[in-house]
Write an enzyme that holds these catalytic residues in place. Sequence first.
Site, mmCIF file in Angstrom:
data_model
loop_
_atom_site.group_PDB
_atom_site.id
_atom_site.type_symbol
_atom_site.label_atom_id
_atom_site.label_comp_id
_atom_site.label_asym_id
_atom_site.label_seq_id
_atom_site.Cartn_x
_atom_site.Cartn_y
_atom_site.Cartn_z
ATOM 1 N N ASP A 82 0.840 -1.204 0.000
ATOM 2 C CA ASP A 82 0.000 0.000 0.000
ATOM 3 C C ASP A 82 0.879 1.260 0.000
ATOM 4 O OD1 ASP A 82 -2.405 1.354 0.153
ATOM 5 O OD2 ASP A 82 -2.579 1.175 2.336
ATOM 6 N N GLU A 134 -2.898 6.105 -8.078
ATOM 7 C CA GLU A 134 -3.774 7.088 -7.414
ATOM 8 C C GLU A 134 -3.692 8.415 -8.145
ATOM 9 O OE1 GLU A 134 -3.896 7.277 -3.137
ATOM 10 O OE2 GLU A 134 -4.264 9.442 -3.137
ATOM 11 N N GLY A 182 -7.306 8.496 8.030
ATOM 12 C CA GLY A 182 -7.331 8.781 9.466
ATOM 13 C C GLY A 182 -8.722 9.146 9.956
ATOM 14 N N HIS A 209 -9.597 5.081 -0.607
ATOM 15 C CA HIS A 209 -8.704 5.169 0.560
ATOM 16 C C HIS A 209 -9.420 5.980 1.634
ATOM 17 C CE1 HIS A 209 -4.715 3.715 -0.963
ATOM 18 N NE2 HIS A 209 -5.492 3.637 -2.028
ATOM 19 N N GLY A 211 -11.218 4.619 4.401
ATOM 20 C CA GLY A 211 -12.534 4.020 4.659
ATOM 21 C C GLY A 211 -13.081 4.334 6.054
ATOM 22 N N THR A 212 -12.191 4.574 7.007
ATOM 23 C CA THR A 212 -12.630 4.822 8.390
ATOM 24 C C THR A 212 -13.578 6.017 8.480
ATOM 25 O OG1 THR A 212 -10.631 3.888 9.353
ATOM 26 C CG2 THR A 212 -11.805 5.497 10.705
ATOM 27 N N ASN A 231 -9.980 0.601 1.385
ATOM 28 C CA ASN A 231 -8.832 0.555 2.303
ATOM 29 C C ASN A 231 -9.266 1.027 3.695
ATOM 30 O OD1 ASN A 231 -7.559 0.054 -0.091
ATOM 31 N ND2 ASN A 231 -5.813 1.379 0.340
ATOM 32 N N THR A 234 -7.538 2.934 10.292
ATOM 33 C CA THR A 234 -7.610 3.672 11.566
ATOM 34 C C THR A 234 -8.624 3.073 12.539
ATOM 35 O OG1 THR A 234 -6.956 5.664 10.406
ATOM 36 C CG2 THR A 234 -7.947 5.983 12.558
HETATM 37 P P1 13P Z 1 -8.158 4.877 7.088
HETATM 38 O O1 13P Z 1 -7.033 4.763 8.061
HETATM 39 O O2 13P Z 1 -8.795 6.224 7.078
HETATM 40 O O3 13P Z 1 -9.171 3.784 7.256
HETATM 41 O O4 13P Z 1 -7.533 4.714 5.624
HETATM 42 C C1 13P Z 1 -6.787 3.577 5.329
HETATM 43 C C2 13P Z 1 -6.169 3.686 3.970
HETATM 44 O O5 13P Z 1 -6.673 4.349 3.095
HETATM 45 C C3 13P Z 1 -4.921 2.926 3.726
HETATM 46 O O6 13P Z 1 -4.419 3.080 2.447
#
Ligand code: 13P
Length: 393
Positions: A82, A134, A182, A209, A211-212, A231, A234
């Site tokens: 990644d 990306e 994050g 990217h 996803g949190t 992805n 966090t």
């Molecule tokens: P988060 O930490 O926001 O879930 O993002 C993870 C990410 O995009 C890793 O490439």
Amino acid sequence: MPLVNIKDMLQHAYDNQYAVGAFDLINLDFLQGILQAAEEMQAPVILSLAESHFEHFDFDLLMPAVESAARRASIPVAIHFDHGHSFDSAVKAIRLGCNSIMVDASESSLNDNIEITKKIVSMSHGCGIAVEGELGYVPGVEGEDAKHHPGEICYTTVEDAKTYLENTHIDFLAVSIGTVHGRLQGKANLDFQRLKEINQELGIPLVIHGGTGLDDEQFKQLIQNGVAKINYYTALADVAAQQIKHNSSSSEKISYTDNMKGVTAAIANEVMHCIKLWGSAKKAGEVLAYCQPWKSVEHLIIYNVEGINSTSAKEMITEGYTILSSIPGVRSIFVGETIKKEAQYQYTWLVRFCHPSVIDTYREHPEHVAFADNLFRPVAGNRISIDYLELPV
Ligand code: 13P
């Protein structure tokens, strides 16, 4: 051997409108939690290792565990590098066992991003490995608060996405449509119209990217508009930290193992929640049947040397070992000498390739050609060379 080709895995998700979770891991608790959840849910899964997390773990040390866990899983697994930042780090990730590569040159201009990505795509495709690029900029650092986010969101445009795909031949595109890495501050404002147009124009699996923190409805709309890989990191780190905090508050004298109790299970629960939400539960069987299994090749050479003494032979072997080990797609090299002097062939090279595609790219690689033509073939006329494809046992 449920290590599979990610290109097939994500095509299946894209065609069937669900998303596979790419969960970043930083240690064995994460690795075990993610795989336990995927097994429990019978879901395909991507084990993701981010270059931006290298301060948290030793990549060389963790990768053998990741690979052996993937190989013993019953569900289809891919191992993804990644946010790779350089050609050399991508080559190293492939050598260590990653079978999917992300190039992140998204902070560069479009032209520079294209140039950097093209080089990595050409090398990775030569190794049979699909590449995620990306375009636009998803700010932030996985695992940190939004207030630490460096820079502003730079949205992916449809025209740039088209130019980028045509020039680089990436397999998947990570788009910037309003997510951040994050912890979020408030609700993310996602540009679904932009995503829809990118999807219609490109027709390849898209990646999100950060996803949190997104909500159920947002995930649903992302998947409806071509997102096949999400992805996520966090939130996993947060549930792990909460569990440790809970453990340590329960008693004054607490051991390391008491502190870590339940961490793997907490990570697994969060991963299961994502898998249910993103539609990949119970897809393992179908995906396994659809995907090419990921198999390595053993390139065997047995030979005798003539016209040089054994000291010069060993110098030639040492030099070859150094040169050939750095060729992309070579995972390891064993050089050996017979135990029994009467054996028909005295020396061997056993070169492990990550994928059958490497047979041709290795043969044609300029460093291999120079070594073979100048140092090896002139003294090793008497030799046998055979490529063996790994058998599932
Ligand atoms: P988060 O930490 O926001 O879930 O993002 C993870 C990410 O995009 C890793 O490439």
